[in-house]
Design an enzyme around this catalytic site. Sequence first.
Site, PDB file in Angstrom:
ATOM      1  N   SER A 218       3.765  -6.500   2.727  1.00 50.08           N
ATOM      2  CA  SER A 218       2.454  -6.459   3.376  1.00 50.08           C
ATOM      3  C   SER A 218       1.402  -7.081   2.462  1.00 50.08           C
ATOM      4  O   SER A 218       1.467  -8.269   2.171  1.00 50.08           O
ATOM      5  CB  SER A 218       2.127  -5.028   3.798  1.00 50.08           C
ATOM      6  OG  SER A 218       1.000  -4.987   4.637  1.00 50.08           O
ATOM      7  N   LEU A 219       0.427  -6.307   1.953  1.00 47.89           N
ATOM      8  CA  LEU A 219      -0.573  -6.904   1.069  1.00 47.89           C
ATOM      9  C   LEU A 219       0.081  -7.553  -0.146  1.00 47.89           C
ATOM     10  O   LEU A 219      -0.495  -8.468  -0.759  1.00 47.89           O
ATOM     11  CB  LEU A 219      -1.589  -5.847   0.604  1.00 47.89           C
ATOM     12  CG  LEU A 219      -1.174  -4.990  -0.596  1.00 47.89           C
ATOM     13  CD1 LEU A 219      -1.630  -5.611  -1.912  1.00 47.89           C
ATOM     14  CD2 LEU A 219      -1.696  -3.608  -0.484  1.00 47.89           C
TER      15      LEU A 219
ATOM     16  N   GLN B 107       1.013 -11.608  10.148  1.00 43.85           N
ATOM     17  CA  GLN B 107       1.502 -10.436   9.422  1.00 43.85           C
ATOM     18  C   GLN B 107       0.636  -9.191   9.675  1.00 43.85           C
ATOM     19  O   GLN B 107       1.115  -8.064   9.614  1.00 43.85           O
ATOM     20  CB  GLN B 107       1.508 -10.814   7.929  1.00 43.85           C
ATOM     21  CG  GLN B 107       2.012  -9.789   6.968  1.00 43.85           C
ATOM     22  CD  GLN B 107       0.968  -9.519   5.911  1.00 43.85           C
ATOM     23  OE1 GLN B 107      -0.128  -9.092   6.209  1.00 43.85           O
ATOM     24  NE2 GLN B 107       1.339  -9.769   4.666  1.00 43.85           N
TER      25      GLN B 107
ATOM     26  N   GLN C 218       0.833  -1.200   0.000  1.00 48.01           N
ATOM     27  CA  GLN C 218       0.000   0.000   0.000  1.00 48.01           C
ATOM     28  C   GLN C 218       0.873   1.257   0.000  1.00 48.01           C
ATOM     29  O   GLN C 218       1.922   1.294   0.631  1.00 48.01           O
ATOM     30  CB  GLN C 218      -0.915  -0.013   1.220  1.00 48.01           C
ATOM     31  CG  GLN C 218      -2.189   0.764   1.016  1.00 48.01           C
ATOM     32  CD  GLN C 218      -3.274   0.373   1.998  1.00 48.01           C
ATOM     33  OE1 GLN C 218      -3.292  -0.740   2.488  1.00 48.01           O
ATOM     34  NE2 GLN C 218      -4.168   1.284   2.285  1.00 48.01           N
TER      35      GLN C 218
ATOM     36  N   HIS D 113      -0.027  -3.020  11.045  1.00 50.31           N
ATOM     37  CA  HIS D 113       1.110  -3.791  11.561  1.00 50.31           C
ATOM     38  C   HIS D 113       1.482  -3.424  13.003  1.00 50.31           C
ATOM     39  O   HIS D 113       2.649  -3.218  13.335  1.00 50.31           O
ATOM     40  CB  HIS D 113       2.333  -3.658  10.640  1.00 50.31           C
ATOM     41  CG  HIS D 113       2.070  -4.188   9.268  1.00 50.31           C
ATOM     42  ND1 HIS D 113       1.891  -5.530   9.013  1.00 50.31           N
ATOM     43  CD2 HIS D 113       1.903  -3.561   8.082  1.00 50.31           C
ATOM     44  CE1 HIS D 113       1.639  -5.699   7.723  1.00 50.31           C
ATOM     45  NE2 HIS D 113       1.636  -4.518   7.141  1.00 50.31           N
TER      46      HIS D 113
ATOM     47  N   ARG E 169      -9.515  -7.989   4.085  1.00 48.03           N
ATOM     48  CA  ARG E 169      -8.365  -7.494   4.866  1.00 48.03           C
ATOM     49  C   ARG E 169      -8.411  -5.979   4.989  1.00 48.03           C
ATOM     50  O   ARG E 169      -8.219  -5.410   6.072  1.00 48.03           O
ATOM     51  CB  ARG E 169      -7.074  -7.951   4.183  1.00 48.03           C
ATOM     52  CG  ARG E 169      -5.778  -7.635   4.942  1.00 48.03           C
ATOM     53  CD  ARG E 169      -4.609  -8.235   4.156  1.00 48.03           C
ATOM     54  NE  ARG E 169      -3.317  -8.050   4.816  1.00 48.03           N
ATOM     55  CZ  ARG E 169      -2.512  -7.013   4.618  1.00 48.03           C
ATOM     56  NH1 ARG E 169      -2.866  -6.023   3.810  1.00 48.03           N
ATOM     57  NH2 ARG E 169      -1.333  -6.956   5.227  1.00 48.03           N
TER      58      ARG E 169
END
Length: 316
Positions: free
Chosen positions: A95-96, A253, A11, A204, A120
């Site tokens: 991440s994503l 995560q 992102q 996170h 998510r």
Amino acid sequence: MSSTAFTFPGQGSQAVGMGKDLADAYPEARVVFAEVDEALGQKLSTLMFEGPEDDLRLTENAQPALMAASMAVMRVLEARGVHLQDRAAYVAGHSLGEYSALCAAGTFSLADAARLLRIRGQAMQKAVPVGHGAMAALLGLDLDTARAVAAEAGQGEVCDIANDNAPGQVVVSGATAAIERAVEIAKGKGARRALLLPVSAPFHCSLMQPAADAMAAALAEVDMQAPVVPLVANVLAAPISDPAEIRQRLVEQVTGIVRWTESVTWLTTAGGVANLVELGTGKVLTGLAKRIAADASARAVNSPADVDAFIAELGA
């Protein structure tokens, strides 16, 4: 075995117009965007191509959009004879981007990856009321110093290390007041810059536990195959291939640190990777790679010109 890893952005790389040149140039890209639109019951592709930017930036849209753009590049390459398992030893995503990496490596179907990222994004947004969480970049501090800043800033509130992106680029995440304290403390500890990030939720960190629970439930329902090459996982900075472990690490995560510096270091040392190829929108990971592993080659493949140059170089 190839000395290449394919990486997938996270992102912040989204931008209005993303994927449009691919869709205009390649039928395979158009198929990807149509399939994602259908899976989500939304014309996400129109939002990607035309905006408005505020809607695209919403976490629930940005996450599947970035995956779709990455997969469009992947499918175009595949149609021209560039197959992931023949060309890459590993995949990794920020991440994503782990979902993009796993979709590219065959763990998730495209439709499932889109739906998981929609869940998510929504779950991460809902986990913390708007205004109650924040993130900040601490530039010019090493990870140990950043940890000391976070510990000092917490004062009973959440202040976690969220991303170790590159040497001297650490991101903290947590309660708004704690993150604001961290910015001031970091300046006193020699940070070159410390600034709040324009994000809608504190990703996170432990405040994301409700979103982690939502992803545990969603991932339990989805069919997962072993990836055709191992994933170097954010939370481990080490390779995994077992679907049950992948599921577990994707849940961890959501609240855990993105160990990107360590992941790229593992790839370019123990993993024997000399070439890092970023598939999707922007060049953020390519820039980070040059700071983490100066000896490795790093490139982004996201436009038709990039695709043509990459294929020509491979001789595919």
